[in-house]
Enzyme design. Sequence first.
Site, mmCIF file in Angstrom:
data_model
loop_
_atom_site.group_PDB
_atom_site.id
_atom_site.type_symbol
_atom_site.label_atom_id
_atom_site.label_comp_id
_atom_site.label_asym_id
_atom_site.label_seq_id
_atom_site.Cartn_x
_atom_site.Cartn_y
_atom_site.Cartn_z
ATOM 1 N N HIS A 43 1.041 -1.846 -0.091
ATOM 2 C CA HIS A 43 0.046 0.525 -0.300
ATOM 3 C C HIS A 43 0.914 1.248 -0.403
ATOM 4 C CE1 HIS A 43 0.573 1.537 4.490
ATOM 5 N NE2 HIS A 43 0.460 0.459 4.362
ATOM 6 N N ASP A 90 6.271 2.466 7.132
ATOM 7 C CA ASP A 90 4.826 2.329 6.593
ATOM 8 C C ASP A 90 4.488 2.993 6.033
ATOM 9 O OD1 ASP A 90 2.658 0.988 6.703
ATOM 10 O OD2 ASP A 90 2.414 1.262 8.924
ATOM 11 N N GLU A 95 -4.882 1.368 2.689
ATOM 12 C CA GLU A 95 -5.191 0.368 3.449
ATOM 13 C C GLU A 95 -4.989 0.979 5.047
ATOM 14 O OE1 GLU A 95 -2.289 -1.886 6.198
ATOM 15 O OE2 GLU A 95 -3.307 0.442 5.966
ATOM 16 N N GLU A 96 -4.935 2.552 5.551
ATOM 17 C CA GLU A 96 -4.887 3.087 6.848
ATOM 18 C C GLU A 96 -6.231 2.587 7.222
ATOM 19 O OE1 GLU A 96 -2.476 2.006 8.105
ATOM 20 O OE2 GLU A 96 -0.061 2.842 7.593
ATOM 21 N N ASP A 109 4.330 -5.160 3.804
ATOM 22 C CA ASP A 109 3.546 -3.875 3.650
ATOM 23 C C ASP A 109 4.911 -3.033 3.869
ATOM 24 O OD1 ASP A 109 2.703 -1.283 5.593
ATOM 25 O OD2 ASP A 109 1.154 -2.793 5.905
ATOM 26 N N HIS A 131 4.088 4.963 12.954
ATOM 27 C CA HIS A 131 2.534 5.747 12.397
ATOM 28 C C HIS A 131 2.693 7.027 12.812
ATOM 29 C CE1 HIS A 131 -0.665 2.941 11.482
ATOM 30 N NE2 HIS A 131 0.473 2.320 10.492
#
Length: 389
Positions: free
Chosen positions: A18, A28, A65-66, A94, A190
């Site tokens: 993604h 990520d 995706e998130e 990922d 994140h």
Amino acid sequence: GRIRGAQLPDEWIVLGNHRDAWVFGGVDPSSGTASMMELTRSLGKLAKTGMRPRRTIVVCSWDGEEVGLTGSTEWGEQFADELRKKAVAYINVDEATSGPNFHGQAVASLAPMLVETAHTLRDPSGKTLYEAWKESSAHERREAKQSEEVTDSNLADTRIGSGSDHTVFLNFVGMPVLGLGFEGPYGVYHSAYDDFFWMNHFGDPGYRYHTLMTQLWGVLALRLANADLLPFDFASYAANIREFVNELPKGMATRNDLNQPDLKPVLDAIDAFEAAGKRLDDSEARALAFGVIDPKLAATINQGAMQVERNWLNPDGIPGRPWFKHILYGARFTYAHLELPGLTEAIEKQDWQTAKQQAEILRQALVYNTKLLDRLNASFSPDVAIEAK
């Protein structure tokens, strides 16, 4: 994007990562996206020189995706019928790397191929990827105070939950999946600090593990795309399912409740599935040793083998969550893995009627796949096909 297969264009190897992030997404997902871009450049270069894979390679860059795995889920649902007919496997990356420790996930039928491939690649430490993977796995188990010794049979993680784009392909479509990633201390997950600076200085200085990820992803994809006979190991799958079933009684009531499901018929069905898998493995090995495989025979074996994963699907889904259709793999209401989800949840609730129903669904699926493997084995000539001892 896709590279059309030169000989078997209607058999697909699907690769995905993604591209959306919470903030900058240095790890990520942009580390995975960087590896994907390099992988596609390399595959494209091979194609331009006439080196096309036998099967089609489909490369997917997912959005959303998130926010609920939206992009991959919508695509997987839209093309579910076509994927169930054509897809060999899905390989997900990922986060390519947040450190040096490899973590490989696979459904058990593909776990041996992942372990074997790790022998062929060099880790930046100078060891083979296999050696580095085994060492880091052993260290992690010691840290977690787990006594289980690391072996080839348990090196790959076959307990696959949710939380990334493989979910729709495994749990809804019924495709075998692999998940690849290099991991390490990742305190910026994140956050706004998950950026280019962090990757350059802490995550992967020199981008050595990005490079190795591209190599691993590409070699796995090409092994699947070019194999005469697809490298599924169904005897390994049976052994893994037996582990799942043997763990189930831990969730049962401690008192002797006659209403509890009898798991012996399920275990007997696993034994039969394992024996059929070993017979097929032996026949395939002997056929390959004889030389070139007849294309019609190869097509029969490969098309049949591709259907085994689909046959673990229950059209009605697991109780209370009908979208999750795989009877071997599921997820908790978090991302956490959940094996034999319908049966496990029923046992945990002490809902013995549902547990018996789910056990019977599992038994029937095992019987169905055993018959399928026996039919495939019977396709080989008598001097190749091996009878059970």
